[in-house]
Write a protein that holds these residues in place. Sequence first.
Motif, PDB file in Angstrom:
ATOM      1  N   UNK A  38       0.830  -1.208   0.000  1.00 58.96           N
ATOM      2  CA  UNK A  38       0.000   0.000   0.000  1.00 58.96           C
ATOM      3  C   UNK A  38       0.864   1.257   0.000  1.00 58.96           C
ATOM      4  N   UNK A  39       1.965   1.239   0.742  1.00 58.19           N
ATOM      5  CA  UNK A  39       2.855   2.388   0.765  1.00 58.19           C
ATOM      6  C   UNK A  39       3.480   2.609  -0.610  1.00 58.19           C
ATOM      7  N   UNK A  40       3.999   1.568  -1.197  1.00 56.24           N
ATOM      8  CA  UNK A  40       4.685   1.694  -2.491  1.00 56.24           C
ATOM      9  C   UNK A  40       3.732   2.086  -3.612  1.00 56.24           C
ATOM     10  N   UNK A  41       2.458   1.727  -3.485  1.00 60.62           N
ATOM     11  CA  UNK A  41       1.475   2.096  -4.501  1.00 60.62           C
ATOM     12  C   UNK A  41       0.825   3.448  -4.219  1.00 60.62           C
ATOM     13  N   UNK A  42       1.280   4.130  -3.167  1.00 64.14           N
ATOM     14  CA  UNK A  42       0.794   5.471  -2.873  1.00 64.14           C
ATOM     15  C   UNK A  42      -0.572   5.532  -2.219  1.00 64.14           C
ATOM     16  N   UNK A  43      -1.043   4.436  -1.686  1.00 59.88           N
ATOM     17  CA  UNK A  43      -2.355   4.413  -1.034  1.00 59.88           C
ATOM     18  C   UNK A  43      -2.297   4.933   0.398  1.00 59.88           C
ATOM     19  N   UNK A  44      -1.098   4.944   0.983  1.00 61.61           N
ATOM     20  CA  UNK A  44      -0.857   5.490   2.320  1.00 61.61           C
ATOM     21  C   UNK A  44       0.472   6.234   2.303  1.00 61.61           C
ATOM     22  N   UNK A  45       0.588   7.237   3.192  1.00 59.31           N
ATOM     23  CA  UNK A  45       1.828   8.017   3.276  1.00 59.31           C
ATOM     24  C   UNK A  45       2.574   7.785   4.586  1.00 59.31           C
ATOM     25  N   UNK A  46       1.826   7.589   5.657  1.00 61.58           N
ATOM     26  CA  UNK A  46       2.390   7.388   6.986  1.00 61.58           C
ATOM     27  C   UNK A  46       1.781   6.130   7.594  1.00 61.58           C
ATOM     28  N   UNK A  47       2.539   5.514   8.505  1.00 63.01           N
ATOM     29  CA  UNK A  47       2.128   4.234   9.053  1.00 63.01           C
ATOM     30  C   UNK A  47       2.283   4.256  10.568  1.00 63.01           C
ATOM     31  N   UNK A  48       1.196   3.950  11.270  1.00 59.02           N
ATOM     32  CA  UNK A  48       1.242   3.774  12.716  1.00 59.02           C
ATOM     33  C   UNK A  48       1.270   2.278  12.989  1.00 59.02           C
ATOM     34  N   UNK A  49       2.316   1.830  13.652  1.00 56.64           N
ATOM     35  CA  UNK A  49       2.491   0.420  13.976  1.00 56.64           C
ATOM     36  C   UNK A  49       2.103   0.239  15.436  1.00 56.64           C
ATOM     37  N   UNK A  50       0.940  -0.346  15.659  1.00 54.59           N
ATOM     38  CA  UNK A  50       0.383  -0.414  17.000  1.00 54.59           C
ATOM     39  C   UNK A  50       0.358  -1.843  17.502  1.00 54.59           C
ATOM     40  N   UNK A  51       0.962  -2.050  18.661  1.00 54.30           N
ATOM     41  CA  UNK A  51       0.975  -3.395  19.214  1.00 54.30           C
ATOM     42  C   UNK A  51       1.515  -3.432  20.622  1.00 54.30           C
ATOM     43  N   UNK A  52       1.715  -4.629  21.074  1.00 50.54           N
ATOM     44  CA  UNK A  52       2.122  -4.920  22.435  1.00 50.54           C
ATOM     45  C   UNK A  52       3.648  -4.988  22.526  1.00 50.54           C
ATOM     46  N   UNK A  53       4.177  -4.545  23.630  1.00 50.31           N
ATOM     47  CA  UNK A  53       5.599  -4.746  23.931  1.00 50.31           C
ATOM     48  C   UNK A  53       5.751  -4.980  25.426  1.00 50.31           C
TER      49      UNK A  53
END
Length: 175
Positions: A38-53
Amino acid sequence: MNQLPSNDVALVLGTSRNSERGKMNLYFKYRMEATARLFKEGKIKYIILSGNNDSQYYNEPLDMQKALLDLGVPAHVMTLDYSGFRTFDSVVRCKEVFNQESFTIISQNFHNARALYIAHHEGIQAISFAAQDVPTGYSIKTLIREYLARPKAVLDVHLIRPSANITSNIEIRKR
């Protein structure tokens, strides 16, 4: 893919990098591949990576970042959210902490359904992109967990209204 609307931001829901047997978790692998695409095809510009740590040995956001870096996604477009302990937390934090009213959720279809339910009841204009599904019978544990998580999501949205821990454990890397 062509019909998927573009959004500035994607929320990638966390899962463990490895299965209980120590092999690459296909849920993780396919989510990372979908996000990079999705990033490489320009469908998104920024990414929030949400999870457990929850320990120094288990860190979903950092594992996702490393995988995306390996897939050619630049670090400066990724934000790590370390307080996405549950889907409810991840979705609500995307709105309350990261000030996003409209975003694309990335996970497998079964998980997206629950995340969209939460988002829409929280007044968020979210859409989803379904990463490749895993083979039937791949993880009975995940199916059972999802079976139990859906009624919990309804209770969370309508009755319990848990705190989404909206003030801690983020690392912002957007420029």
